[in-house]
Design a protein around this motif. Structure first.
Motif, PDB file in Angstrom:
ATOM      1  N   GLU A 436       0.832  -1.215   0.000  1.00  0.00           N
ATOM      2  CA  GLU A 436       0.000   0.000   0.000  1.00  0.00           C
ATOM      3  C   GLU A 436       0.866   1.265   0.000  1.00  0.00           C
ATOM      4  O   GLU A 436       0.543   2.251  -0.673  1.00  0.00           O
ATOM      5  N   GLN A 437       1.997   1.229   0.738  1.00  0.00           N
ATOM      6  CA  GLN A 437       2.912   2.379   0.775  1.00  0.00           C
ATOM      7  C   GLN A 437       3.528   2.628  -0.590  1.00  0.00           C
ATOM      8  O   GLN A 437       3.621   3.770  -1.050  1.00  0.00           O
ATOM      9  N   LEU A 438       3.907   1.542  -1.244  1.00  0.00           N
ATOM     10  CA  LEU A 438       4.503   1.660  -2.580  1.00  0.00           C
ATOM     11  C   LEU A 438       3.496   2.245  -3.571  1.00  0.00           C
ATOM     12  O   LEU A 438       3.842   3.112  -4.386  1.00  0.00           O
ATOM     13  N   ILE A 439       2.241   1.750  -3.506  1.00  0.00           N
ATOM     14  CA  ILE A 439       1.196   2.262  -4.402  1.00  0.00           C
ATOM     15  C   ILE A 439       0.927   3.741  -4.102  1.00  0.00           C
ATOM     16  O   ILE A 439       0.707   4.554  -5.014  1.00  0.00           O
ATOM     17  N   LYS A 440       0.957   4.069  -2.804  1.00  0.00           N
ATOM     18  CA  LYS A 440       0.703   5.465  -2.378  1.00  0.00           C
ATOM     19  C   LYS A 440       1.810   6.402  -2.896  1.00  0.00           C
ATOM     20  O   LYS A 440       1.561   7.562  -3.243  1.00  0.00           O
ATOM     21  N   ASP A 441       3.058   5.886  -2.982  1.00  0.00           N
ATOM     22  CA  ASP A 441       4.200   6.707  -3.428  1.00  0.00           C
ATOM     23  C   ASP A 441       4.234   6.887  -4.940  1.00  0.00           C
ATOM     24  O   ASP A 441       4.961   7.750  -5.447  1.00  0.00           O
ATOM     25  N   LEU A 442       3.502   6.095  -5.669  1.00  0.00           N
ATOM     26  CA  LEU A 442       3.575   6.106  -7.137  1.00  0.00           C
ATOM     27  C   LEU A 442       3.265   7.465  -7.752  1.00  0.00           C
ATOM     28  O   LEU A 442       4.040   7.964  -8.582  1.00  0.00           O
ATOM     29  N   PRO A 443       2.184   8.188  -7.400  1.00  0.00           N
ATOM     30  CA  PRO A 443       1.878   9.474  -8.051  1.00  0.00           C
ATOM     31  C   PRO A 443       3.008  10.504  -7.852  1.00  0.00           C
ATOM     32  O   PRO A 443       3.374  11.224  -8.796  1.00  0.00           O
ATOM     33  N   GLU A 444       3.573  10.544  -6.627  1.00  0.00           N
ATOM     34  CA  GLU A 444       4.654  11.515  -6.326  1.00  0.00           C
ATOM     35  C   GLU A 444       5.893  11.217  -7.175  1.00  0.00           C
ATOM     36  O   GLU A 444       6.515  12.128  -7.735  1.00  0.00           O
ATOM     37  N   LEU A 445       6.232   9.921  -7.273  1.00  0.00           N
ATOM     38  CA  LEU A 445       7.401   9.518  -8.071  1.00  0.00           C
ATOM     39  C   LEU A 445       7.172   9.850  -9.542  1.00  0.00           C
ATOM     40  O   LEU A 445       8.091  10.285 -10.254  1.00  0.00           O
ATOM     41  N   LEU A 446       5.941   9.633  -9.982  1.00  0.00           N
ATOM     42  CA  LEU A 446       5.615   9.940 -11.375  1.00  0.00           C
ATOM     43  C   LEU A 446       5.808  11.429 -11.659  1.00  0.00           C
ATOM     44  O   LEU A 446       6.432  11.824 -12.670  1.00  0.00           O
ATOM     45  N   GLN A 447       5.271  12.255 -10.720  1.00  0.00           N
ATOM     46  CA  GLN A 447       5.378  13.707 -10.891  1.00  0.00           C
ATOM     47  C   GLN A 447       6.841  14.152 -10.928  1.00  0.00           C
ATOM     48  O   GLN A 447       7.239  14.979 -11.757  1.00  0.00           O
ATOM     49  N   ARG A 448       7.655  13.582 -10.021  1.00  0.00           N
ATOM     50  CA  ARG A 448       9.093  13.946  -9.957  1.00  0.00           C
ATOM     51  C   ARG A 448       9.803  13.603 -11.253  1.00  0.00           C
ATOM     52  O   ARG A 448      10.595  14.384 -11.773  1.00  0.00           O
ATOM     53  N   ASN A 449       9.507  12.419 -11.786  1.00  0.00           N
ATOM     54  CA  ASN A 449      10.134  11.986 -13.046  1.00  0.00           C
ATOM     55  C   ASN A 449       9.723  12.876 -14.205  1.00  0.00           C
ATOM     56  O   ASN A 449      10.542  13.217 -15.070  1.00  0.00           O
ATOM     57  N   ARG A 450       8.426  13.262 -14.243  1.00  0.00           N
ATOM     58  CA  ARG A 450       7.964  14.154 -15.319  1.00  0.00           C
ATOM     59  C   ARG A 450       8.720  15.507 -15.245  1.00  0.00           C
ATOM     60  O   ARG A 450       9.125  16.064 -16.272  1.00  0.00           O
ATOM     61  N   GLU A 451       8.874  16.028 -13.996  1.00  0.00           N
ATOM     62  CA  GLU A 451       9.547  17.316 -13.814  1.00  0.00           C
ATOM     63  C   GLU A 451      10.999  17.254 -14.293  1.00  0.00           C
ATOM     64  O   GLU A 451      11.495  18.179 -14.959  1.00  0.00           O
ATOM     65  N   ILE A 452      11.720  16.197 -13.939  1.00  0.00           N
ATOM     66  CA  ILE A 452      13.127  16.025 -14.367  1.00  0.00           C
ATOM     67  C   ILE A 452      13.195  16.000 -15.877  1.00  0.00           C
ATOM     68  O   ILE A 452      14.062  16.645 -16.499  1.00  0.00           O
ATOM     69  N   LEU A 453      12.285  15.245 -16.505  1.00  0.00           N
ATOM     70  CA  LEU A 453      12.296  15.121 -17.967  1.00  0.00           C
ATOM     71  C   LEU A 453      11.997  16.469 -18.620  1.00  0.00           C
ATOM     72  O   LEU A 453      12.677  16.892 -19.585  1.00  0.00           O
ATOM     73  N   ASP A 454      10.986  17.149 -18.079  1.00  0.00           N
ATOM     74  CA  ASP A 454      10.628  18.467 -18.652  1.00  0.00           C
ATOM     75  C   ASP A 454      11.798  19.460 -18.509  1.00  0.00           C
ATOM     76  O   ASP A 454      12.085  20.241 -19.429  1.00  0.00           O
ATOM     77  N   ASN A 496      11.511   9.142 -25.830  1.00  0.00           N
ATOM     78  CA  ASN A 496      11.384   7.739 -25.417  1.00  0.00           C
ATOM     79  C   ASN A 496      11.023   7.650 -23.947  1.00  0.00           C
ATOM     80  O   ASN A 496      10.145   6.872 -23.552  1.00  0.00           O
ATOM     81  N   PHE A 497      11.691   8.473 -23.106  1.00  0.00           N
ATOM     82  CA  PHE A 497      11.370   8.473 -21.663  1.00  0.00           C
ATOM     83  C   PHE A 497       9.932   8.923 -21.416  1.00  0.00           C
ATOM     84  O   PHE A 497       9.244   8.414 -20.533  1.00  0.00           O
ATOM     85  N   ARG A 498       9.456   9.933 -22.231  1.00  0.00           N
ATOM     86  CA  ARG A 498       8.075  10.388 -22.051  1.00  0.00           C
ATOM     87  C   ARG A 498       7.085   9.246 -22.359  1.00  0.00           C
ATOM     88  O   ARG A 498       6.083   9.059 -21.660  1.00  0.00           O
ATOM     89  N   SER A 499       7.411   8.464 -23.448  1.00  0.00           N
ATOM     90  CA  SER A 499       6.554   7.309 -23.805  1.00  0.00           C
ATOM     91  C   SER A 499       6.553   6.261 -22.685  1.00  0.00           C
ATOM     92  O   SER A 499       5.517   5.695 -22.349  1.00  0.00           O
ATOM     93  N   ILE A 500       7.747   6.075 -22.094  1.00  0.00           N
ATOM     94  CA  ILE A 500       7.840   5.096 -20.981  1.00  0.00           C
ATOM     95  C   ILE A 500       6.996   5.549 -19.812  1.00  0.00           C
ATOM     96  O   ILE A 500       6.299   4.742 -19.176  1.00  0.00           O
ATOM     97  N   LEU A 501       7.025   6.872 -19.517  1.00  0.00           N
ATOM     98  CA  LEU A 501       6.214   7.392 -18.410  1.00  0.00           C
ATOM     99  C   LEU A 501       4.719   7.203 -18.673  1.00  0.00           C
ATOM    100  O   LEU A 501       3.947   6.837 -17.778  1.00  0.00           O
ATOM    101  N   ASP A 502       4.287   7.406 -19.933  1.00  0.00           N
ATOM    102  CA  ASP A 502       2.862   7.214 -20.271  1.00  0.00           C
ATOM    103  C   ASP A 502       2.444   5.749 -20.078  1.00  0.00           C
ATOM    104  O   ASP A 502       1.371   5.454 -19.544  1.00  0.00           O
ATOM    105  N   LYS A 503       3.329   4.846 -20.526  1.00  0.00           N
ATOM    106  CA  LYS A 503       3.035   3.403 -20.341  1.00  0.00           C
ATOM    107  C   LYS A 503       3.049   3.025 -18.871  1.00  0.00           C
ATOM    108  O   LYS A 503       2.274   2.178 -18.419  1.00  0.00           O
ATOM    109  N   ALA A 504       3.931   3.700 -18.109  1.00  0.00           N
ATOM    110  CA  ALA A 504       4.005   3.404 -16.675  1.00  0.00           C
ATOM    111  C   ALA A 504       2.703   3.779 -15.978  1.00  0.00           C
ATOM    112  O   ALA A 504       2.259   3.109 -15.037  1.00  0.00           O
ATOM    113  N   VAL A 505       2.061   4.875 -16.469  1.00  0.00           N
ATOM    114  CA  VAL A 505       0.768   5.296 -15.889  1.00  0.00           C
ATOM    115  C   VAL A 505      -0.260   4.171 -16.085  1.00  0.00           C
ATOM    116  O   VAL A 505      -1.010   3.816 -15.168  1.00  0.00           O
TER     117      VAL A 505
END
Length: 549
Positions: A436-454, A496-505
């Protein structure tokens, strides 16, 4: 008066029944008690044929009984043996054709049990006629026996008439042709009726009854005479040349007897003229018989009787009654009464008959049983084939599920070791809370990765803008590689990283769904061993139903 006609017996050549019938029995039935019983029965049948046909027969009921038993046995075995396949040939001589000096009598050989039956039945009729002709007609017992055997003979010949063509499937010899046996049947019936006339006379029955019986006998004899006279082949036989005058004489005598007794009836009714007319007609009939057929029949007793009655009637009429004597054609017809009937041929004819092959199954039944066994074998083989296919399919499915190898515990009393190991592994990794903790952390990690890529892509854009401005300012002097070309691989990697992030969602969504579906079972694996044991179904029916209403 009594001259009765009998029929000669047909003669048969010797036939070995043992070899072909025994061959069929040994081929069809396995060795054992049943086969031995049928082989003994074949020997008995061969002996029975020799007794019935292989020796001269006495004119006695015991000889007729042997013939009847053999006929009944032929009827009984006909459906049980394949006679057309056995090539069993029966040879019989014509009963009436005595042959010539240079050529033997007419004979016919056929591989047909129907032909054998027909000829044996002919001999039954012939011997019955001979036994009847030998009876003493002066006593009541002799009259009854004669009448019985004449009717039996008539029935036998009538049966041959109806069945001979279908039984042989070819033209028969003249003695068993429908025309000949039909005539013989009529002759025997006529003689049986005559015997009843003699019995009625001996029993002093009423004149009216005797007159009707005699008139019917005359009618039967007249029919028999016509059949002999008009059927083209019969007069060729010497036998029928001898029979014809006897039939004609009997016709006249029976008519005369009828007129004699009807005249007595007229006398009783005071019709004296009719009495004389009938007696005169009877006298003429007797004279005709005496003049034409004297060597064949004796009419003296009947003639004397009629003569005495006519003399007395004339004397009384001339002196007392003076009644007018009418013409014969004006006389009232005498009635008819038949007391005879051809005995129907219904097997068994012999009262002592016992089937030698009683236990043998008829051929039609054997063929049906064979067909049924064949169909049964086909059905069983088909079902076995279907079962084998289903078994192979079942084994394939079980193998794909790793069954039954995957079943660790069949008792249901303890928790399988693999489940305990999985439970410990889940607990060690943090259990449900960790997931449950890992699932809860997923949105924050996703946001951080998007910010780094942008941020990375923005830096590339800024660098490219600066490069373009300097190139415009210094023209030829700014000779470094254009930024768009230099950082093209980095941009491709960023996309490619952006596509990976979309698939990860999308993958995160699948994980959430799977987790939602299995969280109860994961929670169960986090519990103690006792709780796990209680949650697992038991293979013991009593424990399964424990606590159930």
């Amino acid at each position: 008066m009594a001259t009765f006609i009998s029929v000669p017996l047909k003669k048969s050549s010797e036939v070995d029944l043992v070899k072909p019938l025994s061959k069929f029995v040994t081929a069809t039935y396995p060795q054992g008690e049943e086969q031995a019983e049928y082989l003994r029965a074949v020997d008995e049948l061969n002996k029975l044929r020799k007794s019935a046909l292989g020796r001269p027969l006495d004119k006695h009921e015991s000889s007729l009984e042997i013939l009847l038993r053999y006929y009944d046995q032929l009827c009984a075995i006909e459906p049980k043996f394949p006679f057309p396949e056995l090539c069993l040939t029966f040879t019989w001589k014509d009963a009436f054709d005595k042959g010539s000096l240079f050529g033997g009598s007419v004979k016919l050989a056929l591989a047909s049990v129907g032909y054998e039956k027909t000829c044996v039945l002919f001999n039954v009729g012939a011997l019955a006629s001979q036994i009847a002709s030998e009876q003493n007609l002066d006593n009541d017992e002799g009259l009854k026996t004669a009448a019985k055997f004449y009717q039996l003979a008539s029935g036998a010949f009538a049966h041959i008439k109806d069945t001979v063509l279908s039984a042989l499937n070819r033209e028969p010899t003249m003695d068993i042709s429908p025309e000949t046996v039909g005539t013989l049947s009529q002759i025997m019936l006529s003689q049986a009726q005559e015997v009843f006339v003699l019995k009625a006379t001996a029993d002093k029955m009423k004149d009216a009854i005797v007159a009707k019986l005699a008139n019917q006998a005359a009618d039967y004899y007249g029919d028999a005479f016509k059949q002999c006279q008009y059927k083209e082949n019969l007069p060729k036989y010497f036998y029928f040349q001898e029979v014809l005058p006897v039939l004609a004489a009997k016709h006249c005598m029976m008519q005369a007897t009828a007129e004699l007794h009807q005249s007595a009836l007229a006398n009783q009714k005071k019709r004296f003229g009719e009495e004389i007319a009938r007696l005169q007609h009877a006298t003429e009939l007797v004279k005709t018989a005496a003049s034409r057929y004297d060597e064949y029949v004796n009419v003296k007793d009947l003639s004397d009787k009629i003569s005495r009655a006519l003399t007395a009637a004339k004397k009384d009429n001339d002196f007392i009654y003076h009644d007018r004597v009418p013409e014969v054609k004006d006389l009232e017809h005498i009635g008819k009464a038949s007391l005879v009937k051809a005995t129907a041929v219904q097997t068994p004819l012999s009262q002592k008959f016992t089937d030698l092959f009683e236990k043998m199954v008829p051929m039609a039944v054997q063929q049906s049983v064979s067909a049924a066994n064949s169909r049964k074998a086909d059905t069983v083989n088909r079902l076995i084939g279907s079962m084998r296919e289903a078994t192979n399919l079942c084994n394939g499915v079980l193998a794909s599920l790793n069954l039954p190898a995957a079943l660790e515990d069949l008792t249901g009393d303890a928790v399988p070791q693999s489940i305990l190991e999985k439970s410990r592994a889940v607990v060690q990794l943090g259990g449900l809370q960790s997931i449950e903790q890992l699932i809860k952390d997923l949105p924050e990690l996703l946001q951080r990765n998007r910010e780094i890529l942008d941020e990375s892509l923005k830096m590339l854009d800024d660098e490219e803008t600066t490069d373009n401005e300097l190139r415009a300012k210094f023209n030829q002097r700014w000779n470094r590689t254009p930024s768009g070309d230099l950082y093209k691989p980095l941009r491709a990697e960023g996309n490619n990283f952006r596509s990976i992030l979309d698939k990860a969602v999308q993958a995160d969504q699948v994980v959430r769904e799977r987790y939602t579906a299995h969280c109860e079972m994961i929670a169960l694996l986090c519990k103690s061993e006792n709780e796990l044991c209680a949650a697992i179904p038991s293979a013991n029916p009593a424990k399964t139903l424990q606590g159930s209403e």
